[in-house]
Design a protein around this motif. Structure first.
Motif, PDB file in Angstrom:
ATOM      1  N   HIS A  61       0.837  -1.311  -0.067  1.00  0.00           N
ATOM      2  CA  HIS A  61       0.706  -0.076   0.282  1.00  0.00           C
ATOM      3  C   HIS A  61       1.041   1.177   0.078  1.00  0.00           C
ATOM      4  N   VAL A  62       2.339   1.155   0.663  1.00  0.00           N
ATOM      5  CA  VAL A  62       2.531   2.886   0.597  1.00  0.00           C
ATOM      6  C   VAL A  62       3.596   2.562  -0.402  1.00  0.00           C
ATOM      7  N   ALA A  63       4.299   1.795  -0.682  1.00  0.00           N
ATOM      8  CA  ALA A  63       4.985   1.726  -2.148  1.00  0.00           C
ATOM      9  C   ALA A  63       3.920   2.132  -3.198  1.00  0.00           C
ATOM     10  N   ASN A  64       2.626   2.196  -3.408  1.00  0.00           N
ATOM     11  CA  ASN A  64       1.752   2.051  -4.242  1.00  0.00           C
ATOM     12  C   ASN A  64       0.291   3.321  -3.351  1.00  0.00           C
ATOM     13  N   GLY A  65       1.136   4.351  -3.687  1.00  0.00           N
ATOM     14  CA  GLY A  65       0.131   5.722  -3.021  1.00  0.00           C
ATOM     15  C   GLY A  65      -0.848   5.760  -4.206  1.00  0.00           C
ATOM     16  N   GLY A  66      -1.955   6.239  -3.912  1.00  0.00           N
ATOM     17  CA  GLY A  66      -3.382   6.394  -4.867  1.00  0.00           C
ATOM     18  C   GLY A  66      -3.366   5.181  -5.981  1.00  0.00           C
ATOM     19  N   VAL A  67      -3.196   4.285  -5.389  1.00  0.00           N
ATOM     20  CA  VAL A  67      -3.629   3.123  -6.451  1.00  0.00           C
ATOM     21  C   VAL A  67      -5.335   3.120  -5.374  1.00  0.00           C
ATOM     22  N   SER A  68      -6.071   2.272  -6.335  1.00  0.00           N
ATOM     23  CA  SER A  68      -7.515   2.796  -5.386  1.00  0.00           C
ATOM     24  C   SER A  68      -7.438   1.238  -4.752  1.00  0.00           C
ATOM     25  N   ARG A  69      -7.929   1.039  -3.595  1.00  0.00           N
ATOM     26  CA  ARG A  69      -8.295   0.130  -2.511  1.00  0.00           C
ATOM     27  C   ARG A  69      -9.200  -1.440  -3.242  1.00  0.00           C
ATOM     28  N   TYR A  70      -9.343  -1.346  -4.368  1.00  0.00           N
ATOM     29  CA  TYR A  70     -10.091  -2.408  -5.512  1.00  0.00           C
ATOM     30  C   TYR A  70      -8.735  -3.275  -5.330  1.00  0.00           C
ATOM     31  N   ARG A  71      -7.390  -2.251  -6.476  1.00  0.00           N
ATOM     32  CA  ARG A  71      -6.179  -2.986  -6.783  1.00  0.00           C
ATOM     33  C   ARG A  71      -5.286  -3.182  -6.002  1.00  0.00           C
ATOM     34  N   LYS A  72      -5.293  -3.220  -4.675  1.00  0.00           N
ATOM     35  CA  LYS A  72      -5.098  -3.074  -3.654  1.00  0.00           C
ATOM     36  C   LYS A  72      -5.362  -4.813  -2.798  1.00  0.00           C
ATOM     37  N   PHE A  73      -6.302  -4.339  -2.809  1.00  0.00           N
ATOM     38  CA  PHE A  73      -6.876  -6.119  -1.612  1.00  0.00           C
ATOM     39  C   PHE A  73      -7.132  -7.339  -3.699  1.00  0.00           C
ATOM     40  N   GLU A  74      -7.113  -6.928  -4.433  1.00  0.00           N
ATOM     41  CA  GLU A  74      -6.861  -8.258  -4.905  1.00  0.00           C
ATOM     42  C   GLU A  74      -5.671  -8.585  -4.924  1.00  0.00           C
ATOM     43  N   TYR A  75      -4.719  -7.699  -4.614  1.00  0.00           N
ATOM     44  CA  TYR A  75      -3.423  -8.195  -4.908  1.00  0.00           C
ATOM     45  C   TYR A  75      -2.891  -8.900  -3.402  1.00  0.00           C
ATOM     46  N   PHE A  76      -3.518  -8.200  -2.529  1.00  0.00           N
ATOM     47  CA  PHE A  76      -3.471  -8.922  -1.204  1.00  0.00           C
ATOM     48  C   PHE A  76      -3.988 -10.472  -1.315  1.00  0.00           C
TER      49      PHE A  76
ATOM     50  N   ASP B 271       0.386  13.974  -3.149  1.00  0.00           N
ATOM     51  CA  ASP B 271       1.629  13.562  -2.348  1.00  0.00           C
ATOM     52  C   ASP B 271       1.989  12.000  -2.778  1.00  0.00           C
ATOM     53  N   SER B 272       2.061  11.503  -4.017  1.00  0.00           N
ATOM     54  CA  SER B 272       2.575   9.973  -4.352  1.00  0.00           C
ATOM     55  C   SER B 272       3.313  10.411  -5.409  1.00  0.00           C
ATOM     56  N   ARG B 273       4.489   9.633  -5.760  1.00  0.00           N
ATOM     57  CA  ARG B 273       4.510   8.779  -7.083  1.00  0.00           C
ATOM     58  C   ARG B 273       3.436   9.050  -8.258  1.00  0.00           C
ATOM     59  N   LEU B 274       2.502   8.563  -7.297  1.00  0.00           N
ATOM     60  CA  LEU B 274       1.621   8.140  -8.827  1.00  0.00           C
ATOM     61  C   LEU B 274       1.141   9.553  -8.955  1.00  0.00           C
ATOM     62  N   ASP B 275       0.852   9.874  -8.540  1.00  0.00           N
ATOM     63  CA  ASP B 275       0.417  12.150  -8.748  1.00  0.00           C
ATOM     64  C   ASP B 275       1.184  12.320  -9.631  1.00  0.00           C
ATOM     65  N   PHE B 276       2.477  12.487  -9.655  1.00  0.00           N
ATOM     66  CA  PHE B 276       3.018  13.055 -10.443  1.00  0.00           C
ATOM     67  C   PHE B 276       3.408  12.433 -10.950  1.00  0.00           C
ATOM     68  N   SER B 277       3.430  11.493 -12.065  1.00  0.00           N
ATOM     69  CA  SER B 277       3.700  10.169 -13.094  1.00  0.00           C
ATOM     70  C   SER B 277       1.830  11.140 -13.773  1.00  0.00           C
ATOM     71  N   CYS B 278       1.000  11.304 -13.350  1.00  0.00           N
ATOM     72  CA  CYS B 278      -0.225  11.492 -13.582  1.00  0.00           C
ATOM     73  C   CYS B 278      -0.428  12.560 -14.512  1.00  0.00           C
ATOM     74  N   ALA B 279       0.231  13.882 -13.886  1.00  0.00           N
ATOM     75  CA  ALA B 279       0.363  15.092 -13.957  1.00  0.00           C
ATOM     76  C   ALA B 279       1.034  14.972 -15.104  1.00  0.00           C
ATOM     77  N   MET B 280       2.394  14.613 -14.724  1.00  0.00           N
ATOM     78  CA  MET B 280       3.211  14.918 -16.780  1.00  0.00           C
ATOM     79  C   MET B 280       2.546  13.845 -17.690  1.00  0.00           C
ATOM     80  N   GLU B 281       1.998  13.156 -17.961  1.00  0.00           N
ATOM     81  CA  GLU B 281       0.937  12.485 -18.461  1.00  0.00           C
ATOM     82  C   GLU B 281      -0.078  13.018 -19.149  1.00  0.00           C
ATOM     83  N   GLY B 282      -0.134  14.141 -17.958  1.00  0.00           N
ATOM     84  CA  GLY B 282      -1.481  14.701 -18.254  1.00  0.00           C
ATOM     85  C   GLY B 282      -1.246  16.329 -18.924  1.00  0.00           C
ATOM     86  N   ASN B 283      -0.121  16.842 -19.004  1.00  0.00           N
ATOM     87  CA  ASN B 283       0.353  17.791 -19.826  1.00  0.00           C
ATOM     88  C   ASN B 283      -0.172  18.913 -17.850  1.00  0.00           C
ATOM     89  N   LEU B 284      -0.316  18.722 -17.321  1.00  0.00           N
ATOM     90  CA  LEU B 284      -0.352  19.691 -15.947  1.00  0.00           C
ATOM     91  C   LEU B 284       1.250  19.497 -15.560  1.00  0.00           C
TER      92      LEU B 284
END
Length: 221
Positions: free
Chosen positions: A48-63, A169-182
Motif C-alpha cells: 500500500h505505502v509503495a503504491n500510494g494513490g492506487v485504489s483499494r480495489y487493486r490493493k486487495f486484489e493484489y493481497f 503527495d505521491s509518485r503516482l500523482d506526479f506521473s499522472c500530472a506529467m501524462e496530463g500535461n499538468l
C-alpha cells in the motif's frame, strides 16, 4: 509553476493533501488484513505505502492473489466492506488542511476537482458532511476508476482545461500530472512517499514542494 490564480484548473488528490488521512488508511489496511496473519497484514501495508494513490480495489486484489494466494470474490467483498467501515469514521474526524477556504477565494476563476484513489461514493459523502463539496465545482472523482482514467476522461470532455496544476503527495500523482500535461505541486507534510526528495531531484522537470496547502496562500493568523 505560475501563479495559482492563472491556472484554469486545479486538481487535488485527497489523502495527504486535503485530509490528513494517510495514516488512517494505512492502519485500516493492516487491521483489515490482520485475520490472515500479522505477516500478511504487514506485507499489504508495504504494498500500500509503495503504491500510494492506487485504489483499494487493486490493493486487495493484489493481497488475495499475490500475498494470500487465493482468488475469491466473497473474500474480496468482505475485505472491502471491513476497510470501508474503518476508513469512513477516520475520514469524518481527521484534520482538514488549513488554507483550503483561502486558496479557493484566491482562485475564483479556476475550476477545482478532486481526483483520488479513494472510493468515489465515500469521498462525495465525506466531503458533503464536512462542508468541502462546494469548493470542488469540477467534481469529486475516485475509484473504482483509477486516476489515469479519470484524468484522461476529464481532459477529453473539457472539464479539465489547461493550463492546469495537480496538487498531490505521491509518485503516482506526479506521473499522472506529467501524462496530463499538468504542472505539479508536491504536498509533503502528510505524505507517505518515502524518498521523495531524491526522486524529485532526479526528474528533468522542476517540481514545486510545499508543506501544506496553507503554504500557497496568505492565511490570516
Amino acid at each position: 509553476m505560475q501563479a495559482l490564480a492563472n491556472y484554469r484548473t486545479l486538481v487535488f488528490d485527497c489523502d495527504g493533501v486535503i485530509l490528513n488521512s494517510n495514516r488512517i488508511k494505512t492502519e485500516a489496511f493492516y487491521q483489515t488484513a490482520l485475520p490472515y496473519g500479522k505477516e500478511a497484514a504487514a506485507s499489504l501495508v508495504s504494498y500500500h505505502v509503495a503504491n500510494g494513490g492506487v485504489s483499494r480495489y487493486r490493493k486487495f486484489e493484489y493481497f488475495l492473489s499475490r500475498i494470500v494466494g487465493i482468488s475469491d470474490q466473497l473474500q474480496l467483498d468482505k475485505l472491502l466492506a471491513c476497510y470501508a467501515a474503518l476508513v469512513r469514521e477516520g475520514l469524518l474526524n481527521c484534520e482538514i488542511a488549513a488554507g483550503i477556504e483561502a486558496l479557493r477565494a484566491a482562485t475564483p476563476d479556476s475550476t477545482w476537482l478532486v481526483v483520488s484513489g479513494g472510493d468515489q461514493a465515500e469521498l462525495r459523502e465525506v466531503f458533503s458532511l464536512r462542508g468541502l463539496q462546494s469548493y470542488f465545482d469540477g467534481g469529486i472523482f475516485g475509484s473504482p476508476d483509477d486516476k489515469r482514467t479519470i484524468l484522461a476522461r476529464e481532459l477529453q470532455n473539457g472539464n479539465i482545461e489547461l493550463p492546469g496544476v495537480l496538487l498531490g503527495d505521491s509518485r503516482l500523482d506526479f506521473s499522472c500530472a506529467m501524462e496530463g500535461n499538468l504542472d505539479f505541486v508536491f504536498v509533503s507534510e502528510w505524505s507517505e512517499f518515502f524518498g521523495w526528495r531524491e526522486f524529485f531531484d532526479q526528474q528533468q522537470v522542476a517540481v514545486d514542494v510545499v508543506a501544506q496547502i496553507q503554504s500557497l496562500v496568505q492565511v490570516p493568523a
